[in-house]
Scaffold this motif. Structure first.
Motif, short mmCIF file in Angstrom:
data_model
loop_
_atom_site.label_atom_id
_atom_site.label_comp_id
_atom_site.label_asym_id
_atom_site.label_seq_id
_atom_site.Cartn_x
_atom_site.Cartn_y
_atom_site.Cartn_z
N UNK A 35 0.94 -1.05 -0.10
CA UNK A 35 -0.01 -0.05 -0.12
C UNK A 35 0.79 1.04 0.19
N UNK A 36 1.99 1.30 0.86
CA UNK A 36 2.84 2.44 1.02
C UNK A 36 3.61 2.56 -0.18
N UNK A 37 3.96 1.51 -0.78
CA UNK A 37 4.57 1.69 -2.20
C UNK A 37 3.81 2.20 -3.48
N UNK A 38 2.65 1.78 -3.28
CA UNK A 38 1.73 2.06 -4.59
C UNK A 38 1.19 3.61 -4.19
N UNK A 39 0.93 3.99 -2.88
CA UNK A 39 0.63 5.24 -2.71
C UNK A 39 1.65 6.19 -3.19
N UNK A 40 2.82 5.94 -2.70
CA UNK A 40 3.95 6.83 -3.20
C UNK A 40 4.03 6.91 -4.71
N UNK A 41 3.94 5.64 -5.28
CA UNK A 41 4.20 5.99 -6.93
C UNK A 41 3.00 6.64 -7.55
N UNK A 42 1.90 6.61 -6.85
CA UNK A 42 0.63 7.22 -7.38
C UNK A 42 0.91 8.60 -7.14
N UNK A 43 1.41 9.08 -5.86
CA UNK A 43 1.71 10.31 -5.79
C UNK A 43 2.56 11.13 -6.30
N UNK A 44 3.70 10.29 -6.81
CA UNK A 44 4.94 10.88 -7.72
C UNK A 44 4.44 11.20 -9.13
N UNK A 45 3.56 10.09 -9.50
CA UNK A 45 2.83 10.57 -10.90
C UNK A 45 1.95 11.75 -11.12
N UNK A 46 1.07 11.63 -9.92
CA UNK A 46 -0.12 12.81 -10.13
C UNK A 46 0.05 13.90 -9.38
N UNK A 47 1.05 13.90 -8.51
CA UNK A 47 1.13 14.98 -7.56
C UNK A 47 0.14 15.14 -6.59
N UNK A 48 -0.69 14.12 -6.33
CA UNK A 48 -1.55 13.76 -5.24
C UNK A 48 -0.97 13.78 -3.92
N UNK A 49 -1.52 14.31 -2.69
CA UNK A 49 -0.87 13.97 -1.45
C UNK A 49 -1.49 12.51 -0.97
N UNK A 50 -0.94 11.78 -0.12
CA UNK A 50 -1.50 10.40 0.11
C UNK A 50 -2.76 10.31 0.73
N UNK A 51 -3.18 11.51 1.35
CA UNK A 51 -4.60 11.62 1.82
C UNK A 51 -5.70 11.42 0.53
N UNK A 52 -5.06 11.85 -0.66
CA UNK A 52 -6.00 11.76 -1.69
C UNK A 52 -5.88 10.42 -2.44
N UNK A 53 -4.93 9.39 -2.02
CA UNK A 53 -4.93 8.18 -2.90
C UNK A 53 -5.54 7.17 -1.73
N UNK A 54 -6.11 6.14 -2.30
CA UNK A 54 -6.74 4.90 -1.61
C UNK A 54 -6.15 3.80 -2.33
N UNK A 55 -5.54 3.09 -1.51
CA UNK A 55 -5.16 1.62 -2.05
C UNK A 55 -6.28 0.36 -1.43
N UNK A 56 -6.90 -0.06 -2.19
CA UNK A 56 -7.86 -1.12 -1.55
C UNK A 56 -7.25 -2.67 -2.14
N UNK A 57 -7.89 -3.75 -1.11
CA UNK A 57 -7.61 -5.11 -1.56
C UNK A 57 -8.80 -5.55 -2.49
N UNK A 58 -8.40 -6.19 -3.53
CA UNK A 58 -9.28 -6.57 -4.63
C UNK A 58 -9.24 -8.06 -4.76
N UNK A 59 -10.15 -8.60 -5.71
CA UNK A 59 -10.10 -10.21 -5.95
C UNK A 59 -8.81 -10.46 -6.61
#
Length: 176
Positions: free
Chosen positions: A151-175
């Motif tokens: 979750x932390x790795x994905x949040x950091x990666x999405x933040x780096x690409x989009x410029x969003x803060x970690x509070x605007x990124x949600x990582x969920x467990x899926x099927x």
């Protein structure tokens, strides 16, 4: 005062500048170089053409999501990733405008704004600035979403690409 007297006084004044003659020579050469044409007009036309071409490549949230999915799926432990991005404002371009003020017969000021058109085709507007869209939030769904490290790795990666803060990124467990 005659011309000879003026020349004599000028020589006396300039006589004290002998120690600065090399610095003055370098400064004079610099001024001459600044005044030489550099072909800047051709560069500005090229920059304008590049700007117009870059505008043609419009932003696509779907394409960005697909690129993020492909990249994030490579993260160890994540699995197949699905990404959804929300955009608060779309792409915008600010066009050059020419504003003229004039007074009518009653003394009221009238403002008239017209778009500036490029010289070459006459039909294309001149873009002053292109504004990229602003991301509002992101949701990442993947089988590894239950692991805090993933979750932390994905949040950091999405933040780096989009410029969003970690509070605007949600990582969920899926099927799987």
């Amino acid at each position: 005062m005659s011309g000879k007297d003026v020349l004599e006084r000028l020589r006396e004044k300039l006589g004290g500048l002998k120690q600065y003659r090399y610095a003055l020579l370098v400064a004079a050469v610099g001024v001459v170089l600044l005044l030489l044409p550099t072909g800047g007009e051709k560069k500005s036309q090229t920059a304008s053409a590049v700007q117009e071409e870059s505008w043609e490549e419009t932003f696509s949230a779907e394409e960005m999501e697909q690129r993020l999915e492909a990249t994030l799926s490579q993260v160890e432990g994540a699995g197949k990733v699905t990404v959804m991005l929300t955009v608060s404002a779309g792409s915008q371009r600010l066009l050059a405008r020419d504003t003229t003020l004039r007074q009518d017969e009653d003394g009221r000021e009238e403002e008239r704004t017209t778009l500036v058109l490029s010289d070459d085709s006459g039909e294309r507007t001149v873009t002053v600035q292109s504004v990229a869209p602003t991301f509002q939030g992101a949701v990442v769904v993947c089988p590894g979403g239950g692991d805090p490290a993933v979750c932390l790795t994905l949040t950091r990666a999405v933040s780096a690409v989009t410029g969003l803060g970690s509070d605007k990124i949600t990582v969920c467990k899926g099927n799987t």
